[in-house]
Scaffold this active site. Structure first.
Site, mmCIF file in Angstrom:
data_model
loop_
_atom_site.group_PDB
_atom_site.id
_atom_site.type_symbol
_atom_site.label_atom_id
_atom_site.label_comp_id
_atom_site.label_asym_id
_atom_site.label_seq_id
_atom_site.Cartn_x
_atom_site.Cartn_y
_atom_site.Cartn_z
ATOM 1 N N GLU A 229 21.131 -16.958 14.131
ATOM 2 C CA GLU A 229 21.497 -16.942 12.282
ATOM 3 C C GLU A 229 21.873 -16.532 11.794
ATOM 4 O O GLU A 229 22.594 -17.253 10.827
ATOM 5 C CB GLU A 229 20.413 -15.583 12.217
ATOM 6 C CG GLU A 229 18.889 -15.945 11.931
ATOM 7 C CD GLU A 229 18.284 -14.589 11.290
ATOM 8 O OE1 GLU A 229 18.148 -13.863 10.844
ATOM 9 O OE2 GLU A 229 16.661 -15.313 10.879
ATOM 10 N N VAL B 179 25.055 11.844 10.642
ATOM 11 C CA VAL B 179 24.415 12.994 10.938
ATOM 12 C C VAL B 179 25.481 12.744 12.644
ATOM 13 O O VAL B 179 25.460 11.771 12.569
ATOM 14 C CB VAL B 179 23.551 12.749 11.873
ATOM 15 C CG1 VAL B 179 22.968 12.777 13.124
ATOM 16 C CG2 VAL B 179 21.828 12.543 10.295
ATOM 17 N N ASN C 234 21.063 10.089 5.156
ATOM 18 C CA ASN C 234 20.993 8.959 5.724
ATOM 19 C C ASN C 234 23.101 8.894 5.728
ATOM 20 O O ASN C 234 22.747 9.915 4.049
ATOM 21 C CB ASN C 234 20.704 7.765 4.548
ATOM 22 C CG ASN C 234 21.110 6.095 4.811
ATOM 23 O OD1 ASN C 234 21.022 6.167 6.588
ATOM 24 N ND2 ASN C 234 21.465 5.640 3.945
ATOM 25 N N LYS C 235 23.370 8.142 6.186
ATOM 26 C CA LYS C 235 25.044 8.277 6.190
ATOM 27 C C LYS C 235 25.621 8.171 4.740
ATOM 28 O O LYS C 235 26.654 7.672 3.976
ATOM 29 C CB LYS C 235 25.563 7.005 6.456
ATOM 30 C CG LYS C 235 26.781 7.356 6.961
ATOM 31 C CD LYS C 235 27.163 6.156 8.512
ATOM 32 C CE LYS C 235 28.823 6.390 8.913
ATOM 33 N NZ LYS C 235 28.951 5.242 9.389
ATOM 34 N N GLY D 13 17.771 9.131 8.549
ATOM 35 C CA GLY D 13 17.931 7.343 8.893
ATOM 36 C C GLY D 13 17.394 6.561 7.794
ATOM 37 O O GLY D 13 16.246 6.474 7.416
ATOM 38 N N GLY E 48 16.887 3.341 7.264
ATOM 39 C CA GLY E 48 16.744 1.455 7.885
ATOM 40 C C GLY E 48 15.360 1.576 7.243
ATOM 41 O O GLY E 48 13.688 1.987 6.518
ATOM 42 N N GLN F 3 9.799 -5.689 11.231
ATOM 43 C CA GLN F 3 8.552 -5.875 10.988
ATOM 44 C C GLN F 3 7.736 -4.924 12.033
ATOM 45 O O GLN F 3 7.235 -3.986 11.350
ATOM 46 C CB GLN F 3 8.243 -6.898 11.703
ATOM 47 C CG GLN F 3 6.407 -7.379 11.317
ATOM 48 C CD GLN F 3 6.179 -9.082 12.116
ATOM 49 O OE1 GLN F 3 5.328 -8.870 13.139
ATOM 50 N NE2 GLN F 3 7.105 -9.866 11.986
#
Lengths: 405, 405
Positions: free
Chosen positions: B171, B82, B38-39, B11, B13, B320
Site C-alpha cells: 500500500e 500507559v 490514550n496517549k 487505547g 484505536g 475490520q
C-alpha cells in the site's frame, strides 16, 4: 541587404522580462533578432521568495513559465547558465553554447552577501532563488518533524535565527510570524518551544523607513512572538548556530537549528568577472542605463547601481525600478538602432510597502504613510500590477494575489 | 448501595474506540464509570498512515479528536501514556497518575518488528503512528529539496528502499508511485533519477493473496517504475542504506537516502511486560476475547491473537476485526455486570482490499476478486464505513474519502 541587429538579454527577472516585453512592443516586425537567456525555464517573483521560504506560499505559486509571457515568434528563448561575459569580444559563454550580440542587456540579478563573516556561507541559508527558498521551507519543517519524533527533545531545533532587519529580513519575519503557529499545529509542537530571533548589526530596524512605521512593524512582530537583537553583529556561524557580539569583548552564542541570512545582497559574480567596472558586483550605470565605456551594453535591475541625487544614496534594488528600467532600455535600444538619441532614465517612485505577513504591512504610497490591512492590500495590488505589466491580465488571473480582506 | 463498576479502556484505536462507542450504547445510564486513556488527544486511522507517510494525504486528514466521537457525559477521557499494567493488583500506571478498574480493555495497538536485524531500529523509518508517518514524508521531501540545491548531486538521496512486500509495504509503494512524479515536479528532479525499491525476504509478494491479484499488483507497480527485489532479506541497515542477501555468500549494498521498514508488526511492549502471557507482545485470547487467567481483562485489536480454525493461521491484524471485537467486548462486559454469560467472538470477514494508490487496488470482497477502479472505490467505502461505525454520518462527512471516480 543589411543584417538585422541582434539583441541578447541575460536573465529573465523583472528587468530582463520587462526589457523583452517592451522590445517586442516598440521594435518593428523583423527589426531585430531577440534572444533571451535564462538559467531556468521559469521566471520567479524574487520579491515573493520570502513567502516560499517561510512556507506561506508554495514554490509553484511564485514562478511561471517564461514561454507563457514572451512572444516566441519575436523572441528566441534559450535555457542556459551564463558563465562568462566578454564585452570586448562581444560574446557570451554559457553552458549551452556561445552567443554574440550587437546589443547586450545584463539582468543577472542578485547574490547573497556575507561580508566575509566566518561560516556564514557554509552554515546559513539564503533566500536566493526558488530552490533555495524551497529548501529553507523543507529544512524548517524537517526540524519540527524531527523534534516531534525524537525521544530526547533538542529544543534548539525549533529556534530560527534571521540575520538582518532590512526589507527582506522583516518581510520574512512577517511570514514566519504567521507560519509558526501553523507549524506548531501541524507538528504538535507547543508554541512556547519555538523561538524566532532577528539579529541585526546596525542599531536600527528597516533603515530608511519612517520611524513611526518602523515602530509599528517591530511592535506587530514582537506581539507575534518575534524577538529582536539589534546592534549585535553576527561574528560567526557554526553548524549549531550563531555567535553574536553584544558589546566589546561580550559575545553570546545562540543555538539554532535554522539560520537564515537575509542581511545583504550584491550583484552578479559573472558580471563582476567581466571587463566592466563594478562595485560589489553592481555597475554604476550611465543616465541612459548603459555600462560606462561599453555603449552597446545595458545593465538592468539588481546589477545596476544608480545614485538618487536628492538623497545622495543609491536607489534600493526593487522590482519597481527594475521594471521601469526595462521599459527605458527597450526604448533606448530602439533609438540606437534607428540612430536616434537615447533617453535618460527617470525612476517614478510610487512608494514602498513592506509586508508583515498575511494581512499587515507598513509603507509609503504616493507620499502617504499606510499601515495594517490597507497597506497589505496595496502590497498585493503592487504585486498584481507587476504581473500585469509583464504578462497582462491573463497572468494576473493566473498568479495574482486575491486573498485580500 | 452498590458501587458502580469501573471500566478502563486503554487505547483509542479502532478496537478501543469501538468498545467505548458500544459500551455507551449497551450500558444503561449510570450502569458503570467508563474511562478511556490514550496517549494523544486524537484517534488516527492507522490503515491510512501509509498515505500520510508518502505525502498523498495530510497528517491532519488521518486523525480526529477523540472528544468528537465519545459522549463526554458517559465516558471520561484522560490523555496519558500507559507505562505499566498490573493485572494482579488491578491497576494501570500512566505518566498522568494511577488508575484502578473492575474491567480492563487493552487496545494498545502495534509496534514495529525488526527481527533483530542489525541497524534497522536505528536507521530505518517505521510507519508506526501519525508523527512517524509525518516524519517520513518530511524526510523524503527534505532529500528532494537537498538534491535540488546541492552543487554536487548525490543521486542516492533520491533512492527509497521499502522493506517488506506485505500489505503495508504494497500500500505504501502504491502511494509512492503516485507521489514520486509530484515530488519530481515540485522539486525539479528528473523522474529517472528517483529509484523506489521494494526488498522482501520471503519468495513472494502479498502472501495469502490470490496469485492472479498479486500479479496484477506487481505489474501495476512495476509499470509505475517501482523495482522489486524478492527473496532477498535485508541483513543490515546503515546510515547510507541497506545490505541485502542475494544468495549464499552474495550480498549487495543499496545506497539509499530513505529506508522505510514495513515488514513486520508486533503487539504492545507494555502489554508484553505485564503478567499476561504473550507471544511477540500479542495475547492469544479466549473465545470471548478475555485474557487467559484474567477474567476481568479483555484484549482488542492488534494486541489480540486469534487463530482462524479453517486455515489454522492467525487472523491478520485488521481494522475490520478490531472493530468487530470492540462490539463483542462491550456486549460481554455488559453481560458480566449483569451476571450473564459472555458470547463467543465470531469474525465476519467481508473481504480485504489492498490499495495500489489513488485509483487502483486489488482485493477480495464478499468472496469475489476485484481490481482497478472498482476495487479502489470499495477500499474507500470500507474506510468510510469504519468512520461511520465510530462516529456516525457526521464523521464520514468530515473525514470520509469522496475523491472517487
Amino acid at each position: 541587404m543589411l543584417k538585422r541587429p541582434s539583441i541578447l538579454v541575460l536573465g529573465a527577472g523583472y528587468g530582463g522580462l520587462m526589457t523583452i516585453v517592451n522590445l517586442q512592443k516598440v521594435l518593428g516586425t523583423d527589426a531585430a533578432d531577440i534572444t533571451l537567456i535564462n538559467k531556468n525555464e521559469y521566471h520567479y517573483e524574487s520579491t515573493w521568495l520570502h513567502e516560499a521560504a517561510a512556507g506561506t506560499m508554495l514554490p509553484e505559486e511564485v514562478r511561471y513559465d517564461i514561454q507563457e509571457v514572451i512572444d516566441s515568434v519575436k523572441t528566441r528563448f534559450v535555457q542556459a547558465t551564463v558563465e562568462e561575459i566578454d564585452v570586448v569580444g562581444k560574446r557570451v559563454l554559457t553552458d549551452n553554447g556561445e552567443y554574440t550580440y550587437d546589443y547586450l542587456v545584463i539582468g543577472l540579478g542578485f547574490e547573497g552577501e556575507t561580508f566575509g563573516i566566518e561560516g556564514l556561507d557554509k552554515y546559513a541559508l539564503s533566500i536566493a532563488n526558488v530552490k533555495a527558498a524551497r529548501y529553507i521551507r523543507e529544512h524548517i519543517e524537517y526540524q519540527f518533524a524531527t523534534w516531534s519524533t525524537e525521544p530526547i527533545k533538542d529544543d534548539s531545533r525549533l529556534t530560527i535565527v534571521v540575520g538582518g532587519a532590512g526589507f527582506t529580513g522583516i518581510e520574512f519575519l512577517g511570514e514566519l510570524a504567521n507560519r509558526v503557529p501553523e507549524l506548531c499545529k501541524e507538528f504538535d509542537v507547543p508554541r512556547e518551544k519555538v523561538r524566532v530571533i532577528c539579529v541585526e548589526a546596525a542599531p536600527m530596524v528597516l533603515p530608511g523607513f519612517d520611524p513611526e512605521l518602523v515602530n509599528y512593524a517591530v511592535g506587530h512582530l514582537e506581539a507575534k512572538g518575534i524577538e529582536f537583537s539589534i546592534g549585535t553583529p553576527v561574528v560567526e556561524a557554526t553548524p549549531e548556530g550563531v555567535k553574536i557580539k553584544k558589546a566589546d569583548d561580550q559575545f553570546e552564542f545562540i543555538k539554532a537549528g535554522t539560520v537564515v541570512w537575509a542581511a545583504g545582497v550584491r550583484g552578479s559574480s559573472v558580471l563582476e568577472a567581466s571587463q566592466i567596472e563594478s562595485m560589489r558586483a553592481r555597475v554604476k550605470v550611465e543616465k541612459d542605463l548603459r555600462a560606462p565605456g561599453f555603449p552597446d551594453v545595458f545593465i538592468v535591475g539588481d546589477c545596476a547601481l544608480m545614485i538618487n541625487e536628492e538623497t545622495n544614496r543609491p536607489y534600493p534594488p526593487t522590482a519597481q525600478i527594475a521594471m521601469q528600467q526595462g521599459e527605458t532600455i527597450a526604448k533606448n535600444i530602439n533609438a540606437l538602432i534607428k540612430g536616434e538619441d537615447t533617453a535618460t532614465f527617470v525612476p517614478d517612485l510610487k512608494g514602498t510597502v513592506c509586508s508583515l505577513g498575511e494581512d499587515d504591512a507598513i509603507g509609503v504610497v504616493f507620499g502617504k504613510k499606510v499601515t495594517g490591512k490597507r497597506a497589505s492590500f496595496m502590497k498585493k495590488m503592487i504585486d498584481n500590477r507587476a504581473l500585469f505589466m509583464v504578462g497582462g491580465a491573463k497572468l494576473v488571473m493566473k498568479k495574482g494575489k486575491f486573498n485580500v480582506i
